[in-house]
Structure formats: structure tokens, C-alpha cells
Scaffold this motif. Structure first.
Motif, mmCIF file in Angstrom:
data_model
loop_
_atom_site.group_PDB
_atom_site.id
_atom_site.type_symbol
_atom_site.label_atom_id
_atom_site.label_comp_id
_atom_site.label_asym_id
_atom_site.label_seq_id
_atom_site.Cartn_x
_atom_site.Cartn_y
_atom_site.Cartn_z
ATOM 1 N N ILE A 94 6.464 9.019 2.943
ATOM 2 C CA ILE A 94 6.437 8.194 1.728
ATOM 3 C C ILE A 94 6.665 9.056 0.490
ATOM 4 C CG2 ILE A 94 4.889 6.852 0.223
ATOM 5 C CD1 ILE A 94 3.513 5.839 2.817
ATOM 6 N N ARG A 95 6.020 10.241 0.468
ATOM 7 C CA ARG A 95 6.117 11.104 -0.710
ATOM 8 C C ARG A 95 7.368 11.966 -0.719
ATOM 9 N NH1 ARG A 95 1.825 10.182 -4.441
ATOM 10 N NH2 ARG A 95 3.155 11.629 -5.559
ATOM 11 N N GLY A 96 8.091 11.966 0.420
ATOM 12 C CA GLY A 96 9.312 12.769 0.492
ATOM 13 C C GLY A 96 9.050 14.256 0.433
ATOM 14 N N ILE A 97 7.941 14.695 1.041
ATOM 15 C CA ILE A 97 7.642 16.126 1.082
ATOM 16 C C ILE A 97 7.450 16.559 2.535
ATOM 17 C CG2 ILE A 97 6.584 16.211 -1.223
ATOM 18 C CD1 ILE A 97 3.850 16.130 0.075
ATOM 19 N N LEU B 223 0.836 -1.206 0.000
ATOM 20 C CA LEU B 223 0.000 0.000 0.000
ATOM 21 C C LEU B 223 0.872 1.258 0.000
ATOM 22 C CD1 LEU B 223 -3.023 0.799 0.091
ATOM 23 C CD2 LEU B 223 -2.793 0.996 2.576
ATOM 24 N N ARG B 224 1.984 1.202 0.743
ATOM 25 C CA ARG B 224 2.903 2.363 0.759
ATOM 26 C C ARG B 224 3.538 2.556 -0.624
ATOM 27 N NH1 ARG B 224 3.322 0.678 6.214
ATOM 28 N NH2 ARG B 224 4.914 -0.886 5.842
ATOM 29 N N GLU B 225 3.856 1.461 -1.302
ATOM 30 C CA GLU B 225 4.400 1.561 -2.668
ATOM 31 C C GLU B 225 3.391 2.238 -3.597
ATOM 32 O OE1 GLU B 225 7.386 0.962 -4.048
ATOM 33 O OE2 GLU B 225 8.034 0.718 -1.965
ATOM 34 N N LEU B 226 2.123 1.850 -3.428
ATOM 35 C CA LEU B 226 1.065 2.453 -4.244
ATOM 36 C C LEU B 226 0.936 3.951 -3.926
ATOM 37 C CD1 LEU B 226 -1.443 2.264 -6.151
ATOM 38 C CD2 LEU B 226 -2.792 1.792 -4.104
ATOM 39 N N ALA B 227 0.976 4.282 -2.629
ATOM 40 C CA ALA B 227 0.795 5.684 -2.196
ATOM 41 C C ALA B 227 1.894 6.587 -2.757
ATOM 42 C CB ALA B 227 0.765 5.759 -0.671
ATOM 43 N N LEU C 39 2.171 18.421 2.807
ATOM 44 C CA LEU C 39 1.188 17.329 2.707
ATOM 45 C C LEU C 39 -0.155 17.773 3.284
ATOM 46 C CD1 LEU C 39 -0.137 14.585 4.213
ATOM 47 C CD2 LEU C 39 0.746 14.376 1.877
ATOM 48 N N VAL C 40 -0.089 18.506 4.404
ATOM 49 C CA VAL C 40 -1.324 19.004 5.030
ATOM 50 C C VAL C 40 -2.042 19.945 4.065
ATOM 51 C CG1 VAL C 40 -2.263 20.409 6.909
ATOM 52 C CG2 VAL C 40 -0.447 18.745 7.389
ATOM 53 N N ARG C 41 -1.290 20.845 3.451
ATOM 54 C CA ARG C 41 -1.890 21.808 2.523
ATOM 55 C C ARG C 41 -2.526 21.091 1.329
ATOM 56 N NH1 ARG C 41 -0.823 23.956 -2.127
ATOM 57 N NH2 ARG C 41 1.233 23.018 -2.349
ATOM 58 N N ALA D 4 -1.043 11.071 8.150
ATOM 59 C CA ALA D 4 -0.527 12.172 7.315
ATOM 60 C C ALA D 4 1.008 12.245 7.386
ATOM 61 C CB ALA D 4 -1.150 13.493 7.751
ATOM 62 N N LEU D 5 1.566 12.019 8.580
ATOM 63 C CA LEU D 5 3.031 12.024 8.733
ATOM 64 C C LEU D 5 3.651 10.918 7.884
ATOM 65 C CD1 LEU D 5 3.374 12.626 12.580
ATOM 66 C CD2 LEU D 5 4.478 14.009 10.804
ATOM 67 N N LYS D 6 3.027 9.746 7.915
ATOM 68 C CA LYS D 6 3.535 8.606 7.127
ATOM 69 C C LYS D 6 3.458 8.911 5.632
ATOM 70 C CE LYS D 6 4.937 5.130 8.196
ATOM 71 N NZ LYS D 6 6.381 4.796 8.296
#
Ligand SMILES: [Zn+2]
Ligand SMILES: [Zn+2]
Length: 260
Positions: free
Chosen positions: A237-240, A191-195, A245-247, A231-233
Motif C-alpha cells: 500500500i505504501r509502495g516501500i 481502510l487501505r486508502e486511509l493506510a 516497512l519492517v524497520r 505487514a506485506l500488504k
């Protein structure tokens, strides 16, 4: 900038007998300022509406969960129509197919999902889709719905735990994909790979509270304040940066549910 918990069940039971007041206050204190409490069966439509009326930043949805598909009939659908006009009612859901638990007959689930998708087309409202192990039957229904929906948003596949192919097909149709605490679980590497790969402008976060408390709080009953861990995870995962991410998820949530 604050998080939005796009899917929780504030009318369910929580640890320590916590009610909506305390859950909403604790969410606010931990940086979650908007919540959507989800309808699941005709018996809780009044409860979710009343909760959303009590707090300026809480919205609700109405819909019959596939578990309760046997409770849908013409009178339930007729009762849903006027309820959809409520200013805090932002979507139809949760609806869909659940072949994992299969609490209702599969054909009945399909028929009631289709009927409620039809209602969403009529009302030009987005949908909140629950999907477990019925993707081959759900996708044709979603395709038909997407082709007919003239409203500004199709809606979201909530608490995503499906296949990569289903995620891509839903993205192609125009749906949002929402991640719950499952994203933080040890065995959720696929699932993390997909995200990592989904378009950033289509992802949302949710708790599905009181279910699925994220790591490091597993074992507790989940509460809306815990959406921060998911959201932290997702930011990791996205490296941002977390604030970014919150925005992004906030803007996506507002587009998905037409909040303002
Ligand atoms: Zn669900
Ligand atoms: Zn739910």
C-alpha cells in the motif's frame, strides 16, 4: 530485522491446542521476534504476566476490555497499580468503548475507560485502545487523557477499523494507529486508502490473534506468525520495500511501548 506483533492474546485457545511455547517458536521461525500479549479482564492478568516472564521477547499489558466493564471496581483498579510496576508490563489495555457488541452498559464503559486512562496518567504508561462504534464518546476521553499524560508515549488505537476523521484526530493528539489482518480483507478498500495517508512514523502492525487471520489464511485461527501478511500488504500500500516497512514499524513499536 524482525517484525513485532504488538497485540495478541497468547492465553486464549488456538487450533490444535497450541500453547504459548509453540506459538512463540513459530512466530520466531517466521521472522516475528517480539510479541505483546494483552490483558482483557482481571481473571487473565496473572496468565499474561506469567507468559511474558517465560520468554525474553514477550511483553504483556493489563486492562479491562469494554466488554467486561462491569468487572471494574475500586478493588480492581487498586490491584492493577502494583502490577504496572512489573518490568514486562508495557501498557494499560485493552480499554476503550465497544458500542457494536455493547456487552456492557455505555455509561459504565465510559466510566471505566476514563478510570483506566487516569491510572495510565498516574503510572506514566501508554494505553492500548479498543474502539468500535463509540468514537464521538471516546474522543473527548482521549483528548482529556492526552492533555494530562506526561509519560513518553500516549499509546495506540489498536486493530484500527474506524473513520478517517477519528484516525486523524488520534494522530493529531499523538497516538499510534495499529493495523490488523482486516487491512488485507477484500472489502477493506477504505481502510487501505486511509493506510496510504497516515504518517509513516505512527503506524504499527498486529494480529489480534486468535482473531482476524489475514488473507490468504482467512478461516484459520489467527496466530502471531501471520502478522507478516498484514505487514506485506502495508508495504505494498505504501509502495516501500518490505524490509523498510519492517524497520519502520519496529522502531514505532519500540517508541510506542518504550521497549529496548
Ligand atoms: Zn480489541
Ligand atoms: Zn485484542
Amino acid at each position: 530485522m524482525n517484525l513485532i506483533d504488538t497485540h495478541c492474546h497468547l492465553d486464549y485457545e488456538y487450533d490444535g491446542g497450541k500453547g504459548p511455547e509453540q506459538l512463540v517458536k513459530e512466530a520466531l521461525d517466521s521472522g516475528v521476534d517480539t510479541l505483546i500479549t494483552i490483558g482483557t479482564e482481571p481473571a487473565n492478568f496473572d496468565a499474561v504476566r506469567e507468559i511474558s516472564e517465560r520468554f525474553p521477547h514477550v511483553y504483556h499489558t493489563i486492562g479491562v476490555h469494554p466488554h467486561d466493564a462491569s468487572k471494574v471496581d475500586a478493588s480492581v483498579l487498586a490491584d492493577m497499580r502494583p502490577r504496572l510496576a512489573h518490568p514486562k508490563c508495557v501498557a494499560i489495555g485493552e480499554i476503550g468503548l465497544d458500542y457494536y457488541y455493547e456487552h456492557s452498559d455505555r455509561k459504565k464503559q465510559q466510566a471505566e475507560c476514563a478510570a483506566q486512562l487516569e491510572l495510565a496518567v498516574e503510572a506514566k504508561k501508554p494505553v492500548v485502545i479498543h474502539s468500535r462504534d463509540g468514537e464521538e464518546d471516546l474522543l473527548p476521553l482521549l483528548r482529556e487523557y492526552a492533555a494530562k499524560q506526561k509519560g513518553p508515549s500516549l499509546g495506540v488505537i489498536h486493530c484500527f477499523s474506524g473513520t478517517d476523521g477519528f484516525a486523524q484526530a488520534c494522530i493529531d493528539l499523538g497516538f499510534f494507529i495499529s493495523f490488523s489482518g482486516i487491512l488485507t480483507f477484500k472489502n477493506s478498500e477504505p481502510l487501505r486508502e486511509l493506510a496510504k495517508t497516515l504518517p509513516l512514523d505512527r503506524i504499527l502492525v498486529e494480529t489480534d490473534a486468535p482473531f482476524l487471520a489475514p488473507v490468504p489464511l482467512r478461516g484459520k485461527k489467527c496466530e502471531p506468525s501471520m502478522v507478516k501478511h498484514t505487514a506485506l500488504k502495508l508495504a505494498e500500500i505504501r509502495g516501500i520495500p518490505f524490509e523498510e516497512l519492517v524497520r519502520i514499524t519496529r522502531e514505532n513499536s519500540m517508541r510506542c511501548f518504550q521497549l529496548n
